[in-house]
Design a protein around this motif. Structure first.
Motif, PDB file in Angstrom:
ATOM      1  N   MET A   1       0.852  -1.197   0.000  1.00 50.44           N
ATOM      2  CA  MET A   1       0.000   0.000   0.000  1.00 50.44           C
ATOM      3  C   MET A   1       0.876   1.231   0.000  1.00 50.44           C
ATOM      4  SD  MET A   1      -2.879   1.145   2.778  1.00 50.44           S
ATOM      5  CE  MET A   1      -3.844  -0.327   2.431  1.00 50.44           C
ATOM      6  N   PHE A   2       0.498   2.222  -0.766  1.00 50.68           N
ATOM      7  CA  PHE A   2       1.260   3.467  -0.863  1.00 50.68           C
ATOM      8  C   PHE A   2       1.115   4.260   0.435  1.00 50.68           C
ATOM      9  CE2 PHE A   2       1.256   8.006  -1.702  1.00 50.68           C
ATOM     10  CZ  PHE A   2       2.543   8.158  -2.202  1.00 50.68           C
ATOM     11  N   SER A   3       2.229   4.774   0.968  1.00 51.99           N
ATOM     12  CA  SER A   3       2.220   5.596   2.174  1.00 51.99           C
ATOM     13  C   SER A   3       2.774   6.957   1.849  1.00 51.99           C
ATOM     14  CB  SER A   3       3.073   4.958   3.281  1.00 51.99           C
ATOM     15  OG  SER A   3       2.528   3.717   3.650  1.00 51.99           O
ATOM     16  N   PRO A   4       2.240   8.012   2.441  1.00 46.92           N
ATOM     17  CA  PRO A   4       2.786   9.347   2.222  1.00 46.92           C
ATOM     18  C   PRO A   4       4.236   9.407   2.671  1.00 46.92           C
ATOM     19  CG  PRO A   4       0.642   9.464   3.279  1.00 46.92           C
ATOM     20  CD  PRO A   4       1.069   8.028   3.283  1.00 46.92           C
ATOM     21  N   PRO A   5       5.019  10.308   2.129  1.00 45.66           N
ATOM     22  CA  PRO A   5       6.449  10.398   2.459  1.00 45.66           C
ATOM     23  C   PRO A   5       6.691  10.563   3.944  1.00 45.66           C
ATOM     24  CG  PRO A   5       5.936  11.749   0.544  1.00 45.66           C
ATOM     25  CD  PRO A   5       4.657  11.244   1.052  1.00 45.66           C
ATOM     26  N   GLU A   6       5.916  11.376   4.617  1.00 47.44           N
ATOM     27  CA  GLU A   6       6.141  11.630   6.039  1.00 47.44           C
ATOM     28  C   GLU A   6       5.907  10.367   6.843  1.00 47.44           C
ATOM     29  OE1 GLU A   6       7.316  14.206   7.671  1.00 47.44           O
ATOM     30  OE2 GLU A   6       7.742  15.151   5.752  1.00 47.44           O
ATOM     31  N   GLU A   7       4.807   9.645   6.510  1.00 49.91           N
ATOM     32  CA  GLU A   7       4.518   8.416   7.232  1.00 49.91           C
ATOM     33  C   GLU A   7       5.623   7.384   7.009  1.00 49.91           C
ATOM     34  OE1 GLU A   7       0.725   6.881   6.457  1.00 49.91           O
ATOM     35  OE2 GLU A   7      -0.365   8.700   7.003  1.00 49.91           O
ATOM     36  N   GLY A   8       6.117   7.302   5.810  1.00 51.83           N
ATOM     37  CA  GLY A   8       7.204   6.357   5.514  1.00 51.83           C
ATOM     38  C   GLY A   8       8.459   6.684   6.295  1.00 51.83           C
ATOM     39  N   LYS A   9       8.769   7.950   6.432  1.00 55.09           N
ATOM     40  CA  LYS A   9       9.956   8.384   7.164  1.00 55.09           C
ATOM     41  C   LYS A   9       9.835   8.059   8.644  1.00 55.09           C
ATOM     42  CE  LYS A   9      12.811  12.470   7.952  1.00 55.09           C
ATOM     43  NZ  LYS A   9      12.960  13.920   7.692  1.00 55.09           N
ATOM     44  N   VAL A  10       8.663   8.331   9.214  1.00 54.48           N
ATOM     45  CA  VAL A  10       8.438   8.034  10.632  1.00 54.48           C
ATOM     46  C   VAL A  10       8.516   6.533  10.888  1.00 54.48           C
ATOM     47  CG1 VAL A  10       6.737   8.111  12.491  1.00 54.48           C
ATOM     48  CG2 VAL A  10       7.062  10.096  11.021  1.00 54.48           C
ATOM     49  N   GLY A  11       7.917   5.763   9.998  1.00 56.01           N
ATOM     50  CA  GLY A  11       7.973   4.304  10.156  1.00 56.01           C
ATOM     51  C   GLY A  11       9.403   3.771  10.086  1.00 56.01           C
ATOM     52  N   GLN A  12      10.204   4.344   9.183  1.00 60.15           N
ATOM     53  CA  GLN A  12      11.595   3.906   9.057  1.00 60.15           C
ATOM     54  C   GLN A  12      12.373   4.217  10.332  1.00 60.15           C
ATOM     55  OE1 GLN A  12      12.686   2.234   6.419  1.00 60.15           O
ATOM     56  NE2 GLN A  12      14.658   1.921   7.406  1.00 60.15           N
ATOM     57  N   GLU A  13      12.161   5.417  10.894  1.00 60.57           N
ATOM     58  CA  GLU A  13      12.853   5.780  12.130  1.00 60.57           C
ATOM     59  C   GLU A  13      12.450   4.863  13.268  1.00 60.57           C
ATOM     60  OE1 GLU A  13      11.921   9.804  12.856  1.00 60.57           O
ATOM     61  OE2 GLU A  13      13.269  10.620  11.322  1.00 60.57           O
ATOM     62  N   ARG A  14      11.187   4.479  13.343  1.00 64.07           N
ATOM     63  CA  ARG A  14      10.721   3.602  14.412  1.00 64.07           C
ATOM     64  C   ARG A  14      11.364   2.218  14.276  1.00 64.07           C
ATOM     65  NH1 ARG A  14       5.827   4.154  13.592  1.00 64.07           N
ATOM     66  NH2 ARG A  14       5.390   2.263  12.405  1.00 64.07           N
ATOM     67  N   MET A  15      11.427   1.712  13.068  1.00 68.46           N
ATOM     68  CA  MET A  15      12.034   0.397  12.856  1.00 68.46           C
ATOM     69  C   MET A  15      13.517   0.412  13.231  1.00 68.46           C
ATOM     70  SD  MET A  15      10.248  -0.713   9.249  1.00 68.46           S
ATOM     71  CE  MET A  15      11.269  -2.189   9.154  1.00 68.46           C
ATOM     72  N   THR A  16      14.198   1.508  12.885  1.00 66.98           N
ATOM     73  CA  THR A  16      15.625   1.628  13.229  1.00 66.98           C
ATOM     74  C   THR A  16      15.808   1.655  14.739  1.00 66.98           C
ATOM     75  OG1 THR A  16      16.001   2.859  11.190  1.00 66.98           O
ATOM     76  CG2 THR A  16      17.662   3.048  12.917  1.00 66.98           C
ATOM     77  N   ARG A  17      14.963   2.415  15.422  1.00 68.82           N
ATOM     78  CA  ARG A  17      15.051   2.525  16.881  1.00 68.82           C
ATOM     79  C   ARG A  17      14.769   1.180  17.531  1.00 68.82           C
ATOM     80  NH1 ARG A  17      11.677   6.060  17.300  1.00 68.82           N
ATOM     81  NH2 ARG A  17       9.893   4.931  18.181  1.00 68.82           N
ATOM     82  N   GLU A  18      13.786   0.433  17.018  1.00 64.62           N
ATOM     83  CA  GLU A  18      13.466  -0.882  17.597  1.00 64.62           C
ATOM     84  C   GLU A  18      14.628  -1.869  17.396  1.00 64.62           C
ATOM     85  OE1 GLU A  18       9.835  -1.991  15.767  1.00 64.62           O
ATOM     86  OE2 GLU A  18       8.575  -0.676  17.024  1.00 64.62           O
ATOM     87  N   ARG A  19      15.255  -1.810  16.231  1.00 71.48           N
ATOM     88  CA  ARG A  19      16.408  -2.691  15.991  1.00 71.48           C
ATOM     89  C   ARG A  19      17.538  -2.365  16.974  1.00 71.48           C
ATOM     90  NH1 ARG A  19      15.679  -1.392  10.314  1.00 71.48           N
ATOM     91  NH2 ARG A  19      14.448  -3.001   9.264  1.00 71.48           N
ATOM     92  N   PHE A  20      17.812  -1.047  17.143  1.00 72.11           N
ATOM     93  CA  PHE A  20      18.904  -0.644  18.029  1.00 72.11           C
ATOM     94  C   PHE A  20      18.590  -1.038  19.462  1.00 72.11           C
ATOM     95  CE2 PHE A  20      21.239   2.419  20.631  1.00 72.11           C
ATOM     96  CZ  PHE A  20      22.525   2.231  20.128  1.00 72.11           C
ATOM     97  N   LEU A  21      17.317  -0.928  19.885  1.00 72.51           N
ATOM     98  CA  LEU A  21      16.920  -1.319  21.227  1.00 72.51           C
ATOM     99  C   LEU A  21      17.160  -2.810  21.442  1.00 72.51           C
ATOM    100  CD1 LEU A  21      15.538  -0.602  23.918  1.00 72.51           C
ATOM    101  CD2 LEU A  21      13.342  -1.044  22.819  1.00 72.51           C
ATOM    102  N   LYS A  22      16.808  -3.610  20.438  1.00 74.11           N
ATOM    103  CA  LYS A  22      16.997  -5.056  20.557  1.00 74.11           C
ATOM    104  C   LYS A  22      18.482  -5.389  20.652  1.00 74.11           C
ATOM    105  CE  LYS A  22      14.176  -7.493  18.248  1.00 74.11           C
ATOM    106  NZ  LYS A  22      13.454  -8.199  17.144  1.00 74.11           N
ATOM    107  N   VAL A  23      19.281  -4.692  19.830  1.00 75.66           N
ATOM    108  CA  VAL A  23      20.739  -4.923  19.868  1.00 75.66           C
ATOM    109  C   VAL A  23      21.297  -4.547  21.235  1.00 75.66           C
ATOM    110  CG1 VAL A  23      22.949  -4.150  18.925  1.00 75.66           C
ATOM    111  CG2 VAL A  23      21.057  -4.687  17.386  1.00 75.66           C
ATOM    112  N   TYR A  24      20.831  -3.410  21.765  1.00 78.56           N
ATOM    113  CA  TYR A  24      21.330  -2.937  23.058  1.00 78.56           C
ATOM    114  C   TYR A  24      20.988  -3.923  24.163  1.00 78.56           C
ATOM    115  CZ  TYR A  24      21.533  -0.145  27.333  1.00 78.56           C
ATOM    116  OH  TYR A  24      21.787   0.300  28.598  1.00 78.56           O
TER     117      TYR A  24
END
Length: 818
Positions: A1-24
């Motif tokens: 499904m197509f997502s607006p640019p802002e929503e895509g950016k926020v989702g990417q940041e959340r995924m990055t933060r969750e990965r870093f949290l798991k690594v930590y």
């Protein structure tokens, strides 16, 4: 499904933060495990037993935390951890800290595996780091410096590392700063760790000297102290809970006292309101009181009252308050408010119109209002009937708090308005005639008294008209009293529409009306009376679904102080003047001033003593004329057009006969014949008389019989036989083509030729069922065209001159009064 640019950016940041949290978290778990493994292999075998004791003791103590501020808690386990560090080095700190973390994570609420592993790993790593600091300080420092560094650095490293590890993982999960979380939640725990450090040192020293037995002896008072502190803490909490409840009860009592005082104040205000509103029965005063007292009782920035108009079932603004405080333009949107008020009236429920800006524009008001401001419409209802609407602008919160008071206030206001309207209606009924709606005889007397006093005080004249409807008895006899009442009601409307706004018109009694004319002299009063007389003569009165009649009035005029010096004298003279107008043949205005100058004021037919023969004959002639007018009403009962037509033909015929210089007796005969020239129509079918289209040949032949029928009626009355030739021949034509005898030229009686001209002009200038009316100038041209054919040319010439002079006089009058 197509997502607006802002929503895509926020989702990417959340995924990055969750990965870093798991690594930590995983890194912390691995680091803790590594510390445990490392210390397990480096701990001497001789210290295993002692370390195991400390391990078990730390787990037990961790299950007995002490509550602290910030909804947190701590136990004395760090004292054992510090003692283990002193006795066993980094290994002791790592394993003892891990024991405390495991116990605290499993009881009383078991944490999820990931959190359990993280807590264990972070605490083990913190204990390992604290142990390393202790060992490093011992290897490189000595004396008091060694003691100070170990006693300060070791607990601080343990506290800072452990709390920061937790703050960092919380910050990642909440997307917040770890430093801010640590500063707000954990910085105040440092003194607790520093306070437990001396206890740990003492504990380690006892263990060195006495072994496990001494440790047990040392732990006993420590545990007792812990339980004492726990008991104190619990009791303190109980006291705090009791104090909180006590404060809540006190706040509740204070709030209830406030509400009670407020209710007392409201009830007092409502009592004052009821007393104030009940102090008057004047409707306008009550409306003012209601809107002003509502400001004190309820409070508003804008208030207004609207009443329902029973005639139109609409509402109208009566009073508005609150606009005078604004320097700029201020107004209510009438349509929006009227619509809301009508809705309130229909539903009889409170209606709120919000936001207020939709209906109000106030320069200063907008600067001070809150966003919650609205207009509320409260119905004023009494016994299920909505009398009006009370509106006010204030906050919704204020309206909700005042809902009960508002309801009671509205009920009081509605009851007061209903009482005032009832009083006003009763008062109005006391001075109003039940049939015509005009003021009654009683109010006429009171109003005349007041106007006479005003005329005396301000030295101006006052006139009075007494109006008598001609032949009203015939209307009652012909059509019945209910029709007679409707006739009087319509007469009242005609009179009311023909006078000045300052004049006072009343029903004097029966078929008589009286009008008080403040500031009017005799000439002005006569002018008003003449205008009224002609207006009534031209009016068509309804006497049935399709029937209409015309009538006339006799008017008497008297003026104060010219004619009379008192109220009784003024009324008597106006009555005598009206009676004289009837004696002269009705449909006249008689001014008492002119009559007095001629010294010919009659006193009634019943008083004949002292009258000269001429006066007696005049009164007898009037009696005859009254009989003739009564006969003309017989025709009016069948043909509503005829009577008004006959009166106007009489008027023109008399003027024409007088202008021709005929003797008085002949003029009187022509007058009587003009009134009765259509008397024969009583024998004609009403369908023919009222037919709107042209008559058929058969119908026209029937209509042509009315002169013969009229002559037959008049022959049976002795004093009317002289009129027979005039009535019989009034439809003859000058060229011999008329009916019923086909007479021509001067063979036609003179009176009949005069009536024919007057009859034709009047018929042409008024509406008939089968055609519209002509203009006077067009009618005159038609008379000239038919002169010598239908009409006597000499009579036409005189009549045209009379009419022309009459137009010129009317024009001059308009110019003079314009």
């Amino acid at each position: 499904m197509f997502s607006p640019p802002e929503e895509g950016k926020v989702g990417q940041e959340r995924m990055t933060r969750e990965r870093f949290l798991k690594v930590y978290i995983n890194a912390m778990v691995v680091s803790g495990a590594a510390a445990l493994v490392f210390t397990a292999f480096t701990t001497p075998v001789r210290d295993v037993l002692g370390a195991g004791f400390f391990f078990v003791a730390a787990g037990i103590i961790a299950l007995m935390p002490v509550s602290l501020a910030k909804n947190s808690s701590i136990n004395v386990g760090f004292a054992l951890t510090f003692a283990a560090i002193m006795l066993f080095g980094a290994a002791g700190g790592t394993w003892i800290a891990m024991a405390s973390a495991l116990a605290g994570s499993l009881y009383p609420k078991r944490l999820k595996t990931q959190k359990l592993l993280f807590n264990t790993g972070s605490v083990a790593l913190s204990g390992f780091l604290a142990g390393l600091v202790y060992d490093v300080a011992g290897a490189h420092l000595a004396g008091w410096t060694l003691l100070g560094v170990r006693f300060l650095a070791t607990p601080l490293v343990y506290f800072v590392s452990n709390s920061f590890f937790v703050s960092f993982v919380i910050g990642l999960s909440r997307k917040e700063s770890a430093v801010r979380i640590w500063f707000e939640n954990y910085r105040w725990l440092a003194p607790n760790y520093l306070l437990l450090t001396p206890f740990g040192a003492a504990f380690a020293q006892v263990y060195r000297v006495t072994g496990l037995l001494g440790v047990a002896v040392f732990l006993l008072p420590l545990l007792m102290a812990r339980y004492s502190f726990q008991l104190y803490t619990e009791k303190t909490k109980e006291v705090e809970v009791s104090m909180t409840k006590l404060k809540e009860h006190a706040a509740t009592i204070e709030r209830q006292n406030f509400e009670l005082n407020k209710r007392i104040s409201e009830l007092s205000a409502l009592h004052q309101t009821a007393t104030a509103i009940g102090s008057t029965l004047n409707l306008h005063e009550i409306l003012d009181l209601i809107i002003d007292l509502s400001a004190k009782t309820i409070g508003y920035s804008i208030g207004f009252l609207m009443l329902i108009q029973e005639e139109t079932n609409r509402v109208s603004f009566e009073i508005v308050r609150g606009f005078e405080q604004s320097e700029g333009p201020a107004y209510l949107d009438r349509e929006a408010c009227l619509e809301a008020a009508l809705h309130t009236a229909r539903t009889q429920r409170v209606y709120t119109l919000s936001p207020i800006d939709k209906v109000i524009s106030l320069k200063n008001y907008r600067e001070n209002r809150t966003t919650e401001d609205a207009i509320v419409f409260v119905p004023l209802v009494v016994k299920g009937q909505t009398l009006g609407v009370m509106g006010m602008a204030c906050s919704k919160e204020s309206l909700e708090q005042q809902e009960d008071v508002l309801s009671i206030f509205a009920s009081q206001a509605a009851a007061a308005i209903a009482n005032a309207k009832l009083y006003e209606s009763t008062e109005q009924m006391a001075v109003t005639d039940g049939i015509t709606g005009l003021y009654n005889h009683r109010h006429f007397q009171e109003a005349l008294d007041q106007e006479l006093l005003r005329a005396q005080g301000q030295s101006y004249q006052l006139s009075m008209l007494l109006i008598d409807v001609d032949y009203f008895k015939v209307v009652n006899d012909s059509y019945g009293h209910p029709v007679g009442d409707e006739f009087l009601k319509e007469m009242a409307e005609v009179i009311r529409g023909s006078i000045r706004g300052t004049d006072i018109v009343c029903r004097y009694g029966g078929d008589e009306f009286a009008i008080v004319l403040p500031g009017a002299d005799s000439a002005t009063a006569e002018e008003i009376a003449e205008k009224l007389r002609w207006t009534i003569a031209d009016h068509r009165f309804n006497v049935g679904a399709e029937a209409q009649i015309s009538t006339t009035v006799s008017v008497g005029v008297a003026t104060y102080p010219l004619d009379a010096s008192s109220k009784k004298e003024l009324i008597d003279l106006a009555d005598r003047a009206a009676y004289h107008a009837k004696e002269l043949g009705r449909n006249r205005v008689s001014v008492i001033t002119a009559l007095r100058s001629q010294e010919e004021v009659p006193v009634g037919l019943g008083v004949t003593r002292g009258l000269n023969p001429e006066s007696y004959l005049g009164m007898l002639n009037t009696a005859y004329l009254d009989t003739i007018r009564a006969l003309s009403y017989l025709v009016n009962a069948k043909d509503p057009y005829t009577y008004g037509h006959s009166c106007r033909v009489e008027h023109y015929s008399v003027k024409l006969a007088t202008a021709m210089g005929l003797p008085d007796e002949e003029v009187r005969n022509i007058q009587r014949a003009a009134l009765l020239h259509d008397i024969g129509k009583v024998g004609i079918n009403e369908l023919i008389l009222r037919k709107e289209g042209p008559l058929s040949p058969v119908e026209y032949d029937i209509m042509k019989q009315h002169p013969q029928i009229g002559a037959q009626i008049l022959e049976r009355v002795d004093f009317l036989r002289d009129l027979v030739p005039l009535v019989y021949h009034h439809q003859e034509r000058f060229d011999g083509t008329g009916y019923p005898s086909g007479l021509s030229g001067l063979r036609i009686p003179l009176g009949a030729r005069i009536i024919a001209v007057a009859d034709a002009y009047e018929a042409m200038t008024n509406n008939r069922p089968y055609r519209g009316k002509r203009s006077p100038s067009s009618a005159v041209q038609e008379l000239k065209r038919c002169a010598g054919k239908h009409f006597d040319p000499d009579i036409v010439e005189i009549f045209v001159r009379l009419i022309t002079d009459e137009w010129a006089g009317a024009h001059d009058s308009e110019v003079a009064t314009g």
